[in-house]
Design an enzyme around this catalytic site. Structure first.
Site, short mmCIF file in Angstrom:
data_model
loop_
_atom_site.label_atom_id
_atom_site.label_comp_id
_atom_site.label_asym_id
_atom_site.label_seq_id
_atom_site.Cartn_x
_atom_site.Cartn_y
_atom_site.Cartn_z
N ALA A 16 0.82 -1.22 0.00
CA ALA A 16 0.00 0.00 0.00
C ALA A 16 0.85 1.27 0.00
CB ALA A 16 -0.93 0.01 1.22
N SER A 17 2.14 1.11 0.19
CA SER A 17 3.04 2.24 0.41
C SER A 17 3.60 2.80 -0.90
CB SER A 17 4.20 1.80 1.31
OG SER A 17 5.30 2.68 1.22
N THR A 18 3.36 4.10 -1.11
CA THR A 18 3.85 4.77 -2.31
C THR A 18 5.37 4.74 -2.40
OG1 THR A 18 3.70 6.85 -1.08
CG2 THR A 18 1.89 6.33 -2.56
N SER A 20 7.39 2.70 -0.97
CA SER A 20 7.88 1.33 -1.16
C SER A 20 7.98 1.01 -2.65
CB SER A 20 6.96 0.32 -0.47
OG SER A 20 7.10 0.36 0.93
#
EC number: 5.99.1.4
Length: 202
Positions: A16-18, A20
């Protein structure tokens, strides 16, 4: 002459992490140049955010921060040569993708799956919680989606992901991406090079 032991960098990431996405798109080439092995560590940020009293991504809870993040992501994907389109859903539920990843960390196609899943989310604007989206990605990598998805949903594999998230807590990881180098925590895509430098000098 004694052969030097290959150094290992732990890469903690959340689908969900941009940010990442940025690290997943460049970490292999960066670490290859330095002869550093990557330990891929998928985990879930939701339970950790909940521990911190947050019910949503801080980029949603603080609109000014979110506005900046999307602009920053646009700049940095361009810098790294990664495709980007702002998704309609944010944050997305990366649980199924994380379970697939942790069940197949020993497979030579898993890094491609990780990056293609991030691209599906942050470029093609697809919903990565959708089983059919993940199936299409697996099929594109010449894998059997039904078998892989079924194995990923086993109780044993679910526990592996829970264990990774618990380990992230014990390491005091509070966001993604995070890197562990010689026991030291580095947070954020822009700390990847710092983590590698620390790893090499300790």
């Amino acid at each position: 002459m004694k052969e030097e032991k290959q150094l290992t960098l732990s890469f903690w990431f959340e689908f969900a992490s941009t940010y990442s996405y940025l690290s997943a798109g460049r970490i292999e080439s960066v670490c290859k140049k330095e002869n550093i092995r990557i330990e891929w560590k998928p985990f879930l940020l939701g339970p950790i955010f909940k521990d911190q009293g947050m019910s949503d991504s801080p980029f949603n809870l603080f609109p000014a921060k979110g506005k900046y993040m999307w602009k920053d992501l646009e700049r940095r994907t361009k810098k790294y040569g990664l495709p980007f389109s702002k998704p309609d859903i944010f944050p997305q539920n990366g649980l199924k993708a994380a379970r697939i990843t942790i069940a197949n960390l020993d497979q030579n196609w898993i890094q491609s799956f990780i990056l293609e899943t991030f691209k599906a989310e942050f470029y093609s604007k697809l919903d990565i919680s959708d089983r059919s989206v993940l199936s299409d990605i697996l099929r594109s990598l010449n894998q059997d989606p039904e078998n892989i998805l079924n194995i990923s949903e086993s109780e044993e594999n679910k526990n592996k992901l829970r264990s990774n998230t618990d380990e992230a807590r014990s390491l005091e990881i509070f966001g993604a991406p995070s890197f562990i180098a010689n026991g030291e925590l580095f947070w954020g895509d822009d700390r990847l090079e710092d983590a590698i430098e620390f790893l090499k000098t300790k």
